[in-house]
Design a protein around this motif. Structure first.
Motif, PDB file in Angstrom:
ATOM      1  N   THR A   1      -0.299   0.972   9.367  1.00 42.94           N
ATOM      2  CA  THR A   1      -0.292  -0.012   8.295  1.00 42.94           C
ATOM      3  C   THR A   1       0.237   1.102   7.146  1.00 42.94           C
ATOM      4  O   THR A   1      -0.194   2.177   7.170  1.00 42.94           O
ATOM      5  CB  THR A   1      -1.586  -0.542   7.991  1.00 42.94           C
ATOM      6  N   ARG A   2       0.710   0.696   6.011  1.00 41.16           N
ATOM      7  CA  ARG A   2       1.385   1.264   5.037  1.00 41.16           C
ATOM      8  C   ARG A   2       0.236   2.073   4.284  1.00 41.16           C
ATOM      9  O   ARG A   2       0.173   3.182   4.069  1.00 41.16           O
ATOM     10  CB  ARG A   2       2.284   0.690   4.140  1.00 41.16           C
ATOM     11  N   SER A   3      -0.943   1.146   4.076  1.00 36.65           N
ATOM     12  CA  SER A   3      -2.340   1.659   3.376  1.00 36.65           C
ATOM     13  C   SER A   3      -2.796   2.856   3.978  1.00 36.65           C
ATOM     14  O   SER A   3      -3.273   3.687   3.691  1.00 36.65           O
ATOM     15  CB  SER A   3      -3.128   0.455   3.349  1.00 36.65           C
ATOM     16  N   ALA A   4      -2.853   2.620   5.489  1.00 39.15           N
ATOM     17  CA  ALA A   4      -3.363   3.792   6.121  1.00 39.15           C
ATOM     18  C   ALA A   4      -2.724   5.242   6.056  1.00 39.15           C
ATOM     19  O   ALA A   4      -3.026   6.246   5.873  1.00 39.15           O
ATOM     20  CB  ALA A   4      -3.532   3.457   7.744  1.00 39.15           C
ATOM     21  N   PHE A   5      -1.479   4.953   6.067  1.00 37.70           N
ATOM     22  CA  PHE A   5      -0.307   6.106   6.008  1.00 37.70           C
ATOM     23  C   PHE A   5      -0.609   6.743   4.626  1.00 37.70           C
ATOM     24  O   PHE A   5      -0.662   8.250   4.339  1.00 37.70           O
ATOM     25  CB  PHE A   5       1.248   5.701   5.925  1.00 37.70           C
ATOM     26  N   GLU A   6      -0.635   5.863   3.253  1.00 33.03           N
ATOM     27  CA  GLU A   6      -0.877   6.562   2.298  1.00 33.03           C
ATOM     28  C   GLU A   6      -2.290   7.034   1.892  1.00 33.03           C
ATOM     29  O   GLU A   6      -2.266   8.347   1.342  1.00 33.03           O
ATOM     30  CB  GLU A   6      -0.623   5.236   0.952  1.00 33.03           C
ATOM     31  N   SER A   7      -3.275   6.546   2.749  1.00 30.88           N
ATOM     32  CA  SER A   7      -4.531   7.266   2.540  1.00 30.88           C
ATOM     33  C   SER A   7      -4.708   8.721   3.223  1.00 30.88           C
ATOM     34  O   SER A   7      -5.052   9.426   2.586  1.00 30.88           O
ATOM     35  CB  SER A   7      -5.635   6.280   2.992  1.00 30.88           C
ATOM     36  N   ASN A   8      -4.090   8.426   4.202  1.00 25.50           N
ATOM     37  CA  ASN A   8      -3.566   9.965   4.938  1.00 25.50           C
ATOM     38  C   ASN A   8      -3.072  10.751   4.252  1.00 25.50           C
ATOM     39  O   ASN A   8      -3.169  12.189   4.103  1.00 25.50           O
ATOM     40  CB  ASN A   8      -3.276   9.775   6.404  1.00 25.50           C
ATOM     41  N   TYR A   9      -2.050  10.487   3.447  1.00 29.41           N
ATOM     42  CA  TYR A   9      -1.172  11.296   2.905  1.00 29.41           C
ATOM     43  C   TYR A   9      -1.567  11.859   1.668  1.00 29.41           C
ATOM     44  O   TYR A   9      -1.868  13.241   1.354  1.00 29.41           O
ATOM     45  CB  TYR A   9       0.244  10.762   2.694  1.00 29.41           C
ATOM     46  N   LEU A  10      -2.285  11.087   1.066  1.00 36.47           N
ATOM     47  CA  LEU A  10      -3.149  11.551  -0.434  1.00 36.47           C
ATOM     48  C   LEU A  10      -4.316  12.439  -0.166  1.00 36.47           C
ATOM     49  O   LEU A  10      -4.941  12.849  -0.898  1.00 36.47           O
ATOM     50  CB  LEU A  10      -3.557  10.138  -1.060  1.00 36.47           C
ATOM     51  N   ALA A  11      -4.740  12.205   1.095  1.00 35.12           N
ATOM     52  CA  ALA A  11      -6.014  13.071   1.354  1.00 35.12           C
ATOM     53  C   ALA A  11      -5.498  14.626   1.330  1.00 35.12           C
ATOM     54  O   ALA A  11      -6.654  15.491   1.364  1.00 35.12           O
ATOM     55  CB  ALA A  11      -6.393  12.857   2.730  1.00 35.12           C
ATOM     56  N   PHE A  12      -4.184  14.924   1.523  1.00 38.76           N
ATOM     57  CA  PHE A  12      -3.678  16.229   1.235  1.00 38.76           C
ATOM     58  C   PHE A  12      -2.733  16.599   0.246  1.00 38.76           C
ATOM     59  O   PHE A  12      -2.552  17.868   0.274  1.00 38.76           O
ATOM     60  CB  PHE A  12      -3.115  16.640   2.681  1.00 38.76           C
ATOM     61  N   HIS A  13      -2.216  15.465  -0.494  1.00 35.68           N
ATOM     62  CA  HIS A  13      -1.342  15.935  -1.373  1.00 35.68           C
ATOM     63  C   HIS A  13      -1.628  14.899  -2.715  1.00 35.68           C
ATOM     64  O   HIS A  13      -2.236  13.829  -2.544  1.00 35.68           O
ATOM     65  CB  HIS A  13       0.068  15.487  -0.910  1.00 35.68           C
TER      66      HIS A  13
END
Length: 286
Positions: free
Chosen positions: A94-106
């Protein structure tokens, strides 16, 4: 009620098939570009849950842009691609899962194109604007061929492309598209790993010299060189210590690598539990 996915604490917590050797190769090549004063945007076609995108984001310099293109939870545009999505990714991607993962580090998201990668053929990625492109989207020949053309247009003169699954048994379409690009499309091989093909339409010899500047063997890798139809290419792989370790670990590692992330994590938990049980001495009298 939809279960909330835990925020990853470290990059290995993000599900995916982006393994240590390729993480090292990506980091080395991107860092070497920066050290040499090479600038440009970065493009990823097929991002899954962000494991490789997070690393690409680590290497962005001021003024550079990372663009990721993935269907995420959108519907595929054709029956074959829809079948592949349903079989491998639909339940977790899901896009929301991608965004959450990316924002955990950036602190900021990359530019996200939620669509089939074929839409990038419309020129929205400026020609010659990228220094690095990672292609890991569809495994279908027609789609991969199109993605390679997008990469060629997007890359600057000596930019690098990394193509995933170029040799996996279950992705013959990728193999066909990659080697067609080499033999008829001017793509010059630079590096082969167990999972990815690295190449350029520019100076392949310079890219190989960049790789050889690092002592890979001291870090536990093997380094070999082959010639393919006049093209010199490096091969990196993991060092194997003993025949006994090969017999015990290789089939298991390969099987885990080919499983979907959910099954992989479950299998690893079972294996870890079994190892822990073997490590505990038996209770006297038991």
């Amino acid at each position: 009620m939809v279960a909330t996915r835990p925020v990853p604490q470290k990059r290995d917590d993000i599900p995916g098939w982006f393994f240590g050797l390729d993480r090292a190769a990506f980091s080395h090549l991107l860092s070497a570009q920066t050290a040499a004063g090479i600038t440009g945007d970065v493009l990823e076609l097929g991002s899954y849950l962000g494991r490789s995108a997070v690393l690409l984001g680590d290497h962005l310099q001021p003024g550079e842009r990372l663009t990721v293109c993935d269907l995420f939870d959108s519907e595929a545009g054709d029956a074959e691609n829809a079948a592949e999505m349903t079989m491998s990714y639909r339940r977790t991607l899901t896009r929301s899962a991608f965004e959450s993962n990316y924002l955990a580090f950036h602190s900021e998201l990359p530019e996200i194109v939620q669509a089939p990668t074929s839409v990038l053929a419309d020129g929205r990625i400026p020609a010659d604007s990228c220094r690095f492109v990672h292609v890991d989207a569809s495994h279908l020949y027609e789609h991969v061929s199109g993605d390679i053309l997008v990469a060629r247009s997007a890359l600057a003169e000596d930019g690098l492309v990394a193509l995933d699954d170029y040799r996996s048994e279950h992705t013959p379409g990728v193999s066909a598209a990659v080697w067609e690009a080499v033999f008829t499309g001017g793509l010059r091989p630079v590096l082969l790993t167990p999972m990815k093909f690295y190449g350029t339409w520019g100076d392949a010899a310079a890219a190989r010299r960049t790789l050889l500047a690092r002592d890979w063997r001291a870090e536990g890798y093997t380094v070999d060189e082959d010639t393919i139809a006049g093209h010199h290419v490096l091969r990196l792989n993991y060092q194997v210590k003993t025949p006994a370790q090969i017999q015990r670990s290789t089939p298991r590692r390969l099987a885990l690598d080919l499983l979907p992330p959910v099954a992989t994590r479950a299998t690893r938990r079972v294996l870890r539990t079994l190892r822990e049980r073997r490590a505990v001495p038996p209770t006297p009298g038991a």
